[in-house]
Design an enzyme around this catalytic site. Structure first.
Site, mmCIF file in Angstrom:
data_model
loop_
_atom_site.group_PDB
_atom_site.id
_atom_site.type_symbol
_atom_site.label_atom_id
_atom_site.label_comp_id
_atom_site.label_asym_id
_atom_site.label_seq_id
_atom_site.Cartn_x
_atom_site.Cartn_y
_atom_site.Cartn_z
ATOM 1 N N GLY A 56 -5.803 24.220 5.726
ATOM 2 C CA GLY A 56 -5.364 23.268 6.735
ATOM 3 C C GLY A 56 -6.115 23.282 8.049
ATOM 4 N N ASP A 92 -2.778 16.719 -6.831
ATOM 5 C CA ASP A 92 -4.174 16.636 -7.262
ATOM 6 C C ASP A 92 -4.713 15.271 -6.841
ATOM 7 O OD1 ASP A 92 -6.535 16.330 -8.617
ATOM 8 O OD2 ASP A 92 -5.787 17.195 -10.494
ATOM 9 N N ASP A 117 -12.994 17.714 2.062
ATOM 10 C CA ASP A 117 -13.753 18.966 2.107
ATOM 11 C C ASP A 117 -13.521 19.725 0.800
ATOM 12 O OD1 ASP A 117 -15.233 21.087 3.096
ATOM 13 O OD2 ASP A 117 -13.530 22.030 4.083
ATOM 14 N N LYS A 157 -17.743 16.358 1.849
ATOM 15 C CA LYS A 157 -18.677 17.459 1.574
ATOM 16 C C LYS A 157 -19.334 17.162 0.236
ATOM 17 C CE LYS A 157 -16.953 21.615 0.385
ATOM 18 N NZ LYS A 157 -16.244 22.795 0.835
HETATM 19 C C1 LIG Z 1 -12.963 24.403 1.130
HETATM 20 S S1 LIG Z 1 -11.299 24.166 0.797
HETATM 21 C C2 LIG Z 1 -10.831 23.021 2.012
HETATM 22 C C3 LIG Z 1 -10.716 23.640 3.375
HETATM 23 C C4 LIG Z 1 -10.038 22.740 4.352
HETATM 24 N N1 LIG Z 1 -10.825 21.600 4.694
HETATM 25 C C5 LIG Z 1 -9.689 23.482 5.605
HETATM 26 O O1 LIG Z 1 -10.276 23.161 6.624
HETATM 27 O O2 LIG Z 1 -8.850 24.361 5.605
HETATM 28 C C6 LIG Z 1 -11.337 23.208 -0.670
HETATM 29 C C7 LIG Z 1 -10.004 22.813 -1.184
HETATM 30 O O3 LIG Z 1 -10.167 21.810 -2.167
HETATM 31 C C8 LIG Z 1 -8.995 21.842 -2.945
HETATM 32 N N2 LIG Z 1 -9.139 21.051 -4.162
HETATM 33 C C9 LIG Z 1 -10.026 21.222 -5.149
HETATM 34 N N3 LIG Z 1 -9.823 20.310 -6.111
HETATM 35 C C10 LIG Z 1 -8.789 19.532 -5.705
HETATM 36 C C11 LIG Z 1 -8.099 18.427 -6.276
HETATM 37 N N4 LIG Z 1 -8.454 17.934 -7.443
HETATM 38 N N5 LIG Z 1 -7.071 17.885 -5.594
HETATM 39 C C12 LIG Z 1 -6.706 18.418 -4.403
HETATM 40 N N6 LIG Z 1 -7.315 19.447 -3.811
HETATM 41 C C13 LIG Z 1 -8.340 20.011 -4.460
HETATM 42 C C14 LIG Z 1 -8.816 23.323 -3.195
HETATM 43 O O4 LIG Z 1 -7.476 23.615 -3.531
HETATM 44 C C15 LIG Z 1 -9.228 23.927 -1.866
HETATM 45 O O5 LIG Z 1 -8.114 24.266 -1.093
#
Ligand SMILES: C[S@@+](CC[C@H](N)C(=O)[O-])C[C@H]1O[C@@H](n2cnc3c(N)ncnc32)[C@H](O)[C@@H]1O
Length: 831
Positions: A56, A92, A117, A157
């Site tokens: 977050g 998701d 991201d 990203k």
């Molecule tokens: C690098 S982190 C994001 C960090 C966030 N922007 C922050 O500032 O805290 C990537 C996130 O993408 C999420 N993610 C990956 N595939 C996803 C999907 N299909 N739907 C939702 N979230 C997803 C993962 O659960 C993970 O928490």
């Protein structure tokens, strides 16, 4: 200069610390802060959608920067702890349910900004990871097209991968401005970059194929490179930038040795497995049993198979050669031999062993181009090696008093006098020259009278050199495959990547002189255009082969597959320049720039120079972050203390020892410079084999001294750092302090008033003041926690049970009964 922590928890860099200090949940916060600093989209937004938001930190930043009363919705597969002013939910982003939930929250609103991201999870919720990063980015774009307002901003990203260009192309169709950038806080070793798409065009209708991964990435899917074919046509080292390997979640992996023999992609096995095993599977493997018995499967081979992660260059080659041998024995290479024989019969050189399945046209073009370059590189390397050997021989001859030092000087001017004042070639042709040279005991004989070992073209030598060149080529190719193997290993090992990135910055000054293999390659490609005199014939042949192939190729304009061309042929693309792969014209006119162009999403090629330059800037080959004013500002912030002195964070014992020695005068800056001149600084690596340098590189470093005191100081420092409370706790403590001070102030005022009261006797005053003090110093008894029995609706609930306010404790009903029973028994015993 701040001393960077290089290993172990190297990830705990300044951004990590800063995030901890500022109370952000992840260092990623600074990426958004820096992106926003550059593009300023958050201040203008009133509605924001944060896709893949957990934990977050981006939402935290958005909530801080966006105007009051803004709507911020964050979604992630993982739960997000509540953030003030942000609505979060778990879902998701690729599902319809997620879309529906966002719609519910947005009602009739449209987002000004959509952030993404996301990276496919490797840890939590991995079962849902059916999408790779590029597909995830496309999915997020799909959501963005649905929820973004016209003119809105989409930030995503992406990883530099094979799909990167396709993605950018789609972004370009839907937004007025698309820019790719790498914020300073994004690690250099990470392949991630951020694409900021501004000015959403909000078309009324979007062709669904635009957002369908199958269509967008169609061109590149299914084209599995044939690594076997690369033994003789090795591909140039291409970094895999996908970031994560799909569906690969175990760390230790074994595979049977027979599979390694049978595979068409041995490099990927060596790069991604830990062990080649000879253990029989439950249902038996005859090939494996045979392999186990072969005399070729030596103890050394078995040792190499045991741990693929520590293969040195030599071991790697040994394994590959063993594989080829065994394949020969097992008859897997028949096809190749046939081809070879056929080719021999036709009087062709049997070097193009196009074994196994054919590659698709584009790959073939690339492979051919690559082969051409590799041939050229191998030739140069060969020449250099011969030259060294020759020089060596001359030195021996000189030591035996057979030749004058002058001759060595002549050869040093270039291979066979090339570019030198005294070219041996020229001298050979002039009679006088020959005579002059033949005179005296230090003569250098002309070609036809040369002794066998002289290294210049006798007929036998040329036969030998043919054999040599095949062996050399194979060696060169194995070398390049070894580099691929290392790349592959690197993809799985972040530590190795960081180490490599550091290595790239080392020994800069030497690159110009002898350089590594890489330097040699890039140099040679840079020089390709100019260096045409000697290499003309070879280049011509190879070059013609390439041009002819392209001409013959049935590919459509711009080198796109027919399927892609058909897709781009639609009305919507009219007036839009099509992305092309390796355009023929470029191959002909600018071979040196081709390699770099290949990697780019050239949206428009074959345009005039000015436009070309423009396009290049639009093509976002952002490989390495460049230092800019922003960086400097960030750096300065960190590296200067309030008093203006540099803030040097010493975090290694070596650095601490050195600092201590400098501070106490045991060492001066002169000593530091002097220390730089040591046996490791000027090692002569010339002519040493790569495998040796590889191994040696691990150890031939100066061991800097460490004092006990310095090691202890660093230990303490780290301990103190780890023990330091996070911002939230520090704030809570500060609040407590302020409250105590306020309470004290109040008490003081009251007691002053009492003391000034004239209607009271001294005793009464003293009594009431002491009452006041004892009341104030009395601690409030903590409200007892409510016991909630984990039974019925409360059974197995996570978090606060329904309808329970204040402090609570969930208790196990059995535990409660047992406690009661114990009390009963204890009271009975007393009686
Ligand atoms: C690098 S982190 C994001 C960090 C966030 N922007 C922050 O500032 O805290 C990537 C996130 O993408 C999420 N993610 C990956 N595939 C996803 C999907 N299909 N739907 C939702 N979230 C997803 C993962 O659960 C993970 O928490």
């Amino acid at each position: 200069m701040a001393i960077q922590k290089k290993h172990g928890k190297g990830r705990l860099d300044k951004w990590y610390r800063l995030a901890k200090e500022k109370g952000y949940r992840a260092r990623a916060a600074f990426k958004l802060i820096q992106l926003n600093k550059k593009y300023g989209f958050l201040e203008k937004s009133k509605v924001l959608l944060d896709l893949c938001a957990a934990p977050g930190s981006w939402s935290q930043v958005a909530a801080e920067v966006m105007p009051m009363g803004s709507l911020i919705v964050g979604v992630d597969l993982s739960p997000i702890k509540p953030i003030p002013r942000v609505i979060t939910f778990q879902s998701d982003i690729t599902t319809d349910k997620c879309r529906a939930t966002i719609r519910q929250h947005f009602k009739t609103w449209k987002a000004d900004t959509v952030l993404h991201d996301g990276a496919p999870n490797v840890g939590t919720a991995w079962a849902q990871d059916s999408f790779n990063q590029a597909e995830l980015a496309l999915q997020s774009l799909k959501l963005a097209t649905e929820f973004l307002a016209e003119g809105g901003t989409f930030v995503t990203k992406v990883f530099r991968s094979k799909d990167y260009n396709s993605l950018l192309w789609v972004f370009n169709q839907l937004f007025n401005k698309v820019e790719a950038t790498k914020p300073p806080s994004s690690r250099n070793v990470s392949a991630e970059i951020f694409v900021v798409c501004r000015g959403f065009k909000a078309p009324k209708k979007i062709d669904p194929r635009f957002l369908d991964p199958k269509n967008v990435f169609a061109e590149l899917q299914g084209a599995t490179p044939n690594n076997e074919a690369k033994v003789f046509n090795p591909e140039v080292k291409k970094r895999k930038r996908d970031g994560y390997e799909e569906g690969d979640y175990t760390l230790y992996k074994e595979i049977t040795a027979s599979e390694f023999i049978q595979t068409t992609d041995p490099i990927s096995i060596l790069g991604s497995y830990n062990k080649l095993t000879f253990k029989q599977p439950p249902n038996g493997d005859v090939a494996l049993a045979a392999l186990d018995q072969l005399p070729e499967t030596t103890d050394e081979i078995r040792r190499c198979c045991d741990d693929l992660k520590v293969l040195g260059r030599r071991d790697f080659k040994l394994l590959l050669k063993w594989r080829l041998k065994v394949r020969d024995i097992f008859g897997f290479r028949e096809k190749k031999e046939d081809i070879k024989e056929d080719a021999d019969a036709k009087g062709e050189t049997a070097e193009e062993v196009a074994e196994i399945e054919s590659m698709d046209e584009e790959l073939q073009t690339q492979a051919e181009l690559q082969a051409m370059k590799d041939r050229e590189n191998a030739r140069k390397k060969r020449e250099k090696r011969r030259e060294n050997e020759k020089k060596q021989r001359e030195i021996v001859r000189m030591q035996l008093n057979m030749v004058a030092p002058m001759d060595i000087g002549m050869e040093e001017a270039g291979p066979q006098g090339e570019g030198s004042m005294f070219s041996l070639k020229k001298i050979d042709k002039t009679e006088n020259g020959i005579k002059r040279l033949a005179r005296g005991r230090m003569s250098v004989l002309p070609n036809n009278e040369q002794p066998k070992d002289s290294g210049v073209g006798t007929s036998q030598e040329s036969d030998d050199s043919d054999d040599d060149s095949v062996a050399d080529r194979l060696e060169g190719e194995l070398d390049s495959m070894y580099s691929q193997y290392q790349e592959r290993k690197a993809e799985l090992d972040a530590k190795y990547r960081a180490k490599k990135a550091r290595k790239e910055h080392e020994d800069d000054e030497w690159e110009g002189v002898s350089g590594g293999e890489d330097a040699e390659q890039s140099d040679s490609s840079d020089l390709e255009e100019e260096d045409d005199s000697d290499d003309e014939s070879e280049d011509d042949v190879a070059g013609k082969g390439l041009v002819r192939d392209l001409d013959d190729a049935p590919a459509t304009d711009g080198g796109l597959s027919r399927k892609a061309a058909a897709f781009f042929d639609q009305d919507i693309f009219k007036g839009v320049a099509l992305p092309t792969s390796t355009a023929k014209t470029t191959v002909k006119s600018k071979p040196a720039t081709l390699a770099s162009r290949e990697a780019r999403p050239d949206v428009d090629m074959g345009s005039d120079d000015g436009k070309d330059a423009n396009e290049t800037s639009r093509s976002f080959e952002v490989v390495k972050r460049e230092r800019n004013a922003d960086d400097e500002e960030w750096e300065n912030r960190e590296d200067k203390r309030p008093d203006g002195r540099p803030d040097i964070d010493i975090i290694t014992a070596e650095a601490m020892t050195l600092a201590h020695q400098l501070a106490t005068g045991q060492k001066t800056s002169y000593d530091l410079v002097d220390d730089g001149f040591n046996k490791h600084a000027f090692r002569d690596r010339d002519g040493l084999p790569d495998w040796f340098l590889d191994d040696e590189g691990k150890h031939d470093k100066l061991q800097k001294p460490i004092t006990k005191a310095a090691a202890k100081a660093i230990q303490e420092k780290m301990r103190a750092y780890n023990a330091r409370p996070i911002k939230k706790v520090r704030e809570a403590k500060a609040r407590k302090k302020i409250k105590a001070a306020q309470k004290f102030e109040k008490l003081k005022k009251k007691s002053d008033m009492l003391a000034a009261d004239e209607g009271m006797t001294e005793k009464e005053k003293a009594d009431s003041i002491s009452r006041l003090l004892s009341k104030a110093s009395k601690k409030k008894a903590p409200t007892p926690a409510k016991l909630v029995v984990a039974r019925g609706v409360h059974r197995g609930v996570k978090g606060r049970p329904q309808g329970v306010k204040g402090r609570y404790r969930i208790v196990d009903p059995r535990m409660k009964k047992e406690l009661r029973a114990q009390k009963r028994i204890a009271s009975k015993k007393k009686r």
